[in-house]
Design a protein around this motif. Structure first.
Motif, PDB file in Angstrom:
ATOM      1  N   TYR A 176       0.888  -1.240   0.146  1.00 21.79           N
ATOM      2  CA  TYR A 176      -0.030   0.164   0.178  1.00 21.79           C
ATOM      3  C   TYR A 176       0.732   1.241   0.213  1.00 21.79           C
ATOM      4  O   TYR A 176       0.165   2.449  -0.149  1.00 21.79           O
ATOM      5  N   LEU A 177       2.083   1.174   0.157  1.00 24.79           N
ATOM      6  CA  LEU A 177       3.066   2.528   0.444  1.00 24.79           C
ATOM      7  C   LEU A 177       2.831   3.161  -0.681  1.00 24.79           C
ATOM      8  O   LEU A 177       2.853   4.548  -0.653  1.00 24.79           O
ATOM      9  N   PHE A 178       2.711   2.784  -1.905  1.00 23.08           N
ATOM     10  CA  PHE A 178       2.515   3.591  -3.244  1.00 23.08           C
ATOM     11  C   PHE A 178       1.211   3.720  -3.878  1.00 23.08           C
ATOM     12  O   PHE A 178       1.299   3.853  -4.947  1.00 23.08           O
ATOM     13  N   SER A 179       0.311   2.838  -3.037  1.00 20.37           N
ATOM     14  CA  SER A 179      -0.966   2.932  -3.731  1.00 20.37           C
ATOM     15  C   SER A 179      -1.800   4.140  -4.036  1.00 20.37           C
ATOM     16  O   SER A 179      -1.291   5.223  -3.173  1.00 20.37           O
ATOM     17  N   PRO A 180      -2.643   4.299  -5.139  1.00 15.34           N
ATOM     18  CA  PRO A 180      -3.149   5.701  -5.595  1.00 15.34           C
ATOM     19  C   PRO A 180      -3.828   6.206  -4.278  1.00 15.34           C
ATOM     20  O   PRO A 180      -3.815   7.383  -4.074  1.00 15.34           O
ATOM     21  N   VAL A 181      -4.596   5.382  -3.392  1.00 16.05           N
ATOM     22  CA  VAL A 181      -5.405   5.931  -2.484  1.00 16.05           C
ATOM     23  C   VAL A 181      -4.632   6.650  -1.282  1.00 16.05           C
ATOM     24  O   VAL A 181      -4.756   7.611  -0.708  1.00 16.05           O
ATOM     25  N   VAL A 182      -3.253   6.016  -1.073  1.00 20.79           N
ATOM     26  CA  VAL A 182      -2.371   6.563   0.114  1.00 20.79           C
ATOM     27  C   VAL A 182      -1.695   7.750  -0.748  1.00 20.79           C
ATOM     28  O   VAL A 182      -1.517   9.061  -0.027  1.00 20.79           O
ATOM     29  N   LEU A 183      -1.413   7.850  -2.080  1.00 18.32           N
ATOM     30  CA  LEU A 183      -0.545   9.024  -2.611  1.00 18.32           C
ATOM     31  C   LEU A 183      -1.647  10.161  -2.862  1.00 18.32           C
ATOM     32  O   LEU A 183      -1.225  11.222  -2.495  1.00 18.32           O
ATOM     33  N   SER A 184      -2.823   9.862  -3.022  1.00 16.53           N
ATOM     34  CA  SER A 184      -3.857  11.052  -3.107  1.00 16.53           C
ATOM     35  C   SER A 184      -4.050  11.679  -1.532  1.00 16.53           C
ATOM     36  O   SER A 184      -4.168  12.971  -1.669  1.00 16.53           O
ATOM     37  N   GLY A 185      -4.226  10.670  -0.618  1.00 16.37           N
ATOM     38  CA  GLY A 185      -4.108  11.217   0.886  1.00 16.37           C
ATOM     39  C   GLY A 185      -2.689  12.041   1.201  1.00 16.37           C
ATOM     40  O   GLY A 185      -3.015  13.190   1.610  1.00 16.37           O
ATOM     41  N   LEU A 186      -1.707  11.578   0.669  1.00 19.50           N
ATOM     42  CA  LEU A 186      -0.333  12.260   1.150  1.00 19.50           C
ATOM     43  C   LEU A 186      -0.571  13.845   0.116  1.00 19.50           C
ATOM     44  O   LEU A 186      -0.178  14.689   0.703  1.00 19.50           O
ATOM     45  N   GLY A 187      -1.148  13.802  -0.982  1.00 25.91           N
ATOM     46  CA  GLY A 187      -1.182  14.921  -1.636  1.00 25.91           C
ATOM     47  C   GLY A 187      -1.945  15.759  -0.932  1.00 25.91           C
ATOM     48  O   GLY A 187      -1.886  16.966  -1.123  1.00 25.91           O
ATOM     49  N   LEU A 188      -3.052  15.585  -0.230  1.00 28.58           N
ATOM     50  CA  LEU A 188      -3.982  16.546   0.291  1.00 28.58           C
ATOM     51  C   LEU A 188      -3.203  16.890   1.539  1.00 28.58           C
ATOM     52  O   LEU A 188      -3.406  18.312   1.781  1.00 28.58           O
ATOM     53  N   THR A 189      -2.954  16.041   2.176  1.00 26.71           N
ATOM     54  CA  THR A 189      -1.731  16.382   3.346  1.00 26.71           C
ATOM     55  C   THR A 189      -0.984  17.608   3.165  1.00 26.71           C
ATOM     56  O   THR A 189      -0.994  18.581   3.683  1.00 26.71           O
ATOM     57  N   ILE A 190      -0.279  17.518   2.044  1.00 31.43           N
ATOM     58  CA  ILE A 190       0.815  18.481   1.522  1.00 31.43           C
ATOM     59  C   ILE A 190       0.049  19.638   1.314  1.00 31.43           C
ATOM     60  O   ILE A 190       0.586  20.913   1.582  1.00 31.43           O
ATOM     61  N   TRP A 191      -1.161  19.665   0.545  1.00 31.68           N
ATOM     62  CA  TRP A 191      -1.654  20.851  -0.086  1.00 31.68           C
ATOM     63  C   TRP A 191      -2.207  21.488   1.274  1.00 31.68           C
ATOM     64  O   TRP A 191      -2.235  22.624   1.356  1.00 31.68           O
ATOM     65  N   LEU A 192      -2.764  20.907   2.311  1.00 32.65           N
ATOM     66  CA  LEU A 192      -3.501  21.411   3.391  1.00 32.65           C
ATOM     67  C   LEU A 192      -2.260  22.141   4.106  1.00 32.65           C
ATOM     68  O   LEU A 192      -2.343  23.262   4.707  1.00 32.65           O
ATOM     69  N   THR A 193      -1.040  21.574   4.251  1.00 31.65           N
ATOM     70  CA  THR A 193       0.080  22.298   5.018  1.00 31.65           C
ATOM     71  C   THR A 193       0.449  23.392   4.438  1.00 31.65           C
ATOM     72  O   THR A 193       0.598  24.394   5.159  1.00 31.65           O
ATOM     73  N   VAL A 194       0.618  23.385   3.038  1.00 29.31           N
ATOM     74  CA  VAL A 194       1.070  24.568   2.306  1.00 29.31           C
ATOM     75  C   VAL A 194       0.019  25.666   2.229  1.00 29.31           C
ATOM     76  O   VAL A 194       0.609  26.892   2.801  1.00 29.31           O
ATOM     77  N   VAL A 195      -1.203  25.432   2.075  1.00 30.03           N
ATOM     78  CA  VAL A 195      -2.067  26.649   2.148  1.00 30.03           C
ATOM     79  C   VAL A 195      -2.391  26.991   3.448  1.00 30.03           C
ATOM     80  O   VAL A 195      -2.351  27.979   3.722  1.00 30.03           O
ATOM     81  N   ALA A 196      -2.437  26.119   4.473  1.00 31.88           N
ATOM     82  CA  ALA A 196      -3.087  26.682   5.797  1.00 31.88           C
ATOM     83  C   ALA A 196      -1.635  27.337   6.586  1.00 31.88           C
ATOM     84  O   ALA A 196      -2.180  28.369   7.046  1.00 31.88           O
ATOM     85  N   MET A 197      -0.768  27.008   6.057  1.00 31.91           N
ATOM     86  CA  MET A 197       0.507  27.757   6.647  1.00 31.91           C
ATOM     87  C   MET A 197       0.620  28.983   6.010  1.00 31.91           C
ATOM     88  O   MET A 197       0.926  30.080   6.573  1.00 31.91           O
ATOM     89  N   THR A 198       0.571  28.882   4.961  1.00 34.21           N
ATOM     90  CA  THR A 198       0.626  30.468   3.980  1.00 34.21           C
ATOM     91  C   THR A 198      -0.649  31.365   4.519  1.00 34.21           C
ATOM     92  O   THR A 198       0.011  32.568   4.965  1.00 34.21           O
TER      93      THR A 198
END
Lengths: 299, 263
Positions: free
Chosen positions: A71-93
């Protein structure tokens, strides 16, 4: 020449004389390195414990390493990772920008700016961010309809709160408004660390307040503001996992979704932790590098 | 109008402490005046009132004919806006005891900052003029040095160049050599002497008595928030009228004498 000078001169010459006589004896003096027996003992204990732990991790099937790998590189995990990064960047900014505004307000001589900033900090630092997230998510229970219009005049636009406050906006509101309170404190400390003489010099040259802040104060305050901001970014990355309570598919909620179907709780948590650790490690390296830059500049 | 600075009944308090107590003072255009007195006598505070870094509580200060910090309507003074005060400061250069160079900028950047940002001067033109000013203060080889790379004396000379870059008609000096190592005092005073020779109007708070005697046209002695004696320099040092002035001068000169003997 005063008498004191005469004494010190003769003192120096006697020291020189002694050094010459020791050198003349021909035997070089060696300083032995300090021994650290406990470091060796402690090291041996640590290696033994590590070996046992790693061993148990490898051979304990409950860790489910094959599932982790699957599951490490499964699409569902990677899309979750993408949202986590997006939230971090936008909320931090958003948090940094609003934090700067709040810091300037808090340092203003105008009480109508200072007090609201104080109340904001009191409210958003004084309540758990988890509670704030749930609150924004349920705003519709409080105000079912949000209207925009002129004061005492016509309503220009009207929205259902449920349409306006999606889980995404609720997450961004919760995370960034909370972050702003902390960034305001960091920014305020940074601005306050700059010698008042800098502001006076700018004033005496006819610079406006905004220009003084932008050109003189903030560039110098950044040295103080940037290092703790690095900590905040790392904290934000982990704090985004809270949005799972408002069913947003971030990294944590994505792996929980998988384990709800497959009942593989531990392996999926390991998948999430692996990604969190990778990202915080990258951020830590970046933070160290930036801190070094700031320290060099601060000389 | 012939006066560059005119103060009338200026008073200023910090809480219950009265720092300035009815100052009347006139500085003619093109003249150099030194303000002297013990620390706490109010001389620095008065200087800072001239460009409104401190607000006065009573009286009025005019620089080149315009009332500083306020607009007068009848007998009432209404405070000016921030931007109007900023505009008034354009004609008044100030040099601080602790230099206050912008520490994130090189020497030349310090000098061109206000001309470019405030006056909207073309950057190349500002650099050209900045180089001339840096030459005037003897630092043409330090254009790209940061303040931390410069000695105190060099920093203060950059600070003078920075103030001059705005083409001021009046220069205020707030103890410009007090934070300097003794061997660096001379180079700063040299630049100030040269500036006085160009006809710049200067108001200088200082403890350098020999500089005051040589360069100043007149000297004002302050004590307890009042100007006790204000006279042409030669007369002030040669034949002081007030008892307090005499006591101050004899103490200062005695100290200077014993320092010289020690050296």
């Amino acid at each position: 020449m005063t008498p004191e000078n005469a004494i010190s001169v003769s003192g120096q010459s006697s020291i020189r004389g002694r050094m010459e006589s020791e050198a003349a004896s021909g035997e070089a003096i060696i300083i032995a390195p300090r021994r650290h027996p406990w470091r060796w003992i402690g090291g041996a204990v640590a290696v033994f414990l590590m070996w046992r732990i790693v061993n148990s991790m490898i051979y304990n099937e409950n860790f489910g390493w094959d599932i982790v790998a699957e599951y490490l590189f499964s699409p569902v995990v990677l899309s979750g990772l993408g949202l986590t990064i997006w939230l971090t960047v936008v909320a931090m900014t958003l948090g940094i920008i609003l934090g700067l505004v709040l810091a300037v307000m808090a340092l203003s001589s105008n009480p109508m700016l200072r007090y609201p900033a104080d109340v904001y900090l009191w409210l958003f630092r004084g309540t758990p961010v988890l509670v704030q997230l749930i609150f924004w998510y349920n705003l519709a229970a409080l105000y079912p309809v949000i209207q925009f219009g002129l004061p005492f005049g016509d309503v220009l636009a009207e929205y259902s709160t449920n349409a306006l406050i999606t889980p995404y906006t609720a997450a961004l509101l919760g995370l960034s408004l909370n972050e702003a309170a902390y960034m305001a404190e960091i920014t305020r400390a940074g601005i306050a660390s700059i010698d008042y003489g800098q502001e006076e010099a700018a004033k005496s040259l006819g610079m406006s307040r905004v220009k003084t802040l932008r050109r003189i104060i903030l560039p110098q305050a950044l040295r103080v503001i940037i290092p703790p901001t690095g900590n905040q970014v790392i904290g934000m990355l982990k704090m985004t996992s809270l949005v799972s309570v408002i069913s947003l598919y971030d990294l944590l909620y994505s792996v929980q979704g998988v384990s709800a179907r497959t009942f593989q709780v531990i392996p999926m948590l390991i998948v999430a932790c692996a990604w969190y650790l990778l990202m915080t490690s990258i951020l830590s390296i970046g933070q160290k590098y930036i801190e070094k830059l700031c320290a060099r500049d601060a000389l | 109008m012939n006066a560059m600075v005119m103060a009338r009944k200026v008073s200023k308090s910090f809480g219950a402490l009265k720092v300035l107590d009815g100052i009347d003072f006139t500085l003619p255009k093109g003249e150099v005046t030194c303000l002297i007195g013990r620390s706490g006598s109010g001389k620095s505070t008065f200087l800072r009132c001239v460009n409104h870094l401190e607000e006065i509580n009573g009286g009025e200060i005019y620089v080149d004919g315009s009332l500083i910090g306020y607009r007068r309507q009848g007998n009432v003074l209404y405070p000016l806006s921030e931007s109007e005060i900023a505009r008034q400061r354009l004609g008044i250069g100030m040099v601080f005891q602790r230099f206050n160079l912008f520490s994130h900028m090189t020497a030349i950047q310090n000098v061109i900052e206000a001309p470019v940002q405030v006056l909207g001067m073309n950057r190349d033109e500002a650099i050209e003029r900045g180089k001339k000013l840096m030459t005037q203060v003897g630092l043409s080889d330090k254009l790209d040095a940061y303040p931390r790379q410069l000695s105190g004396g060099q920093q203060q000379r950059v600070a003078i160049a920075r103030a001059l870059a705005m083409n001021p008609k009046l220069m205020l000096f707030d103890e410009p050599t007090s934070a300097l190592d003794p061997e660096l005092v001379g180079e700063v005073l040299e630049v100030m002497r040269g500036l006085a020779e160009t006809g710049m109007t200067m108001l200088i708070v200082t403890h350098e008595m020999s500089f005051a005697r040589e360069v100043a046209d007149s000297v004002a002695f302050m004590d307890q928030g009042k100007i006790v004696e204000y006279a042409p320099a030669a007369e002030f040092f040669g034949d002081p009228k007030e008892e307090r002035t005499k006591a101050f001068l004899s103490r200062i000169l005695k100290n200077a004498g014993s320092e010289r003997a020690a050296a």
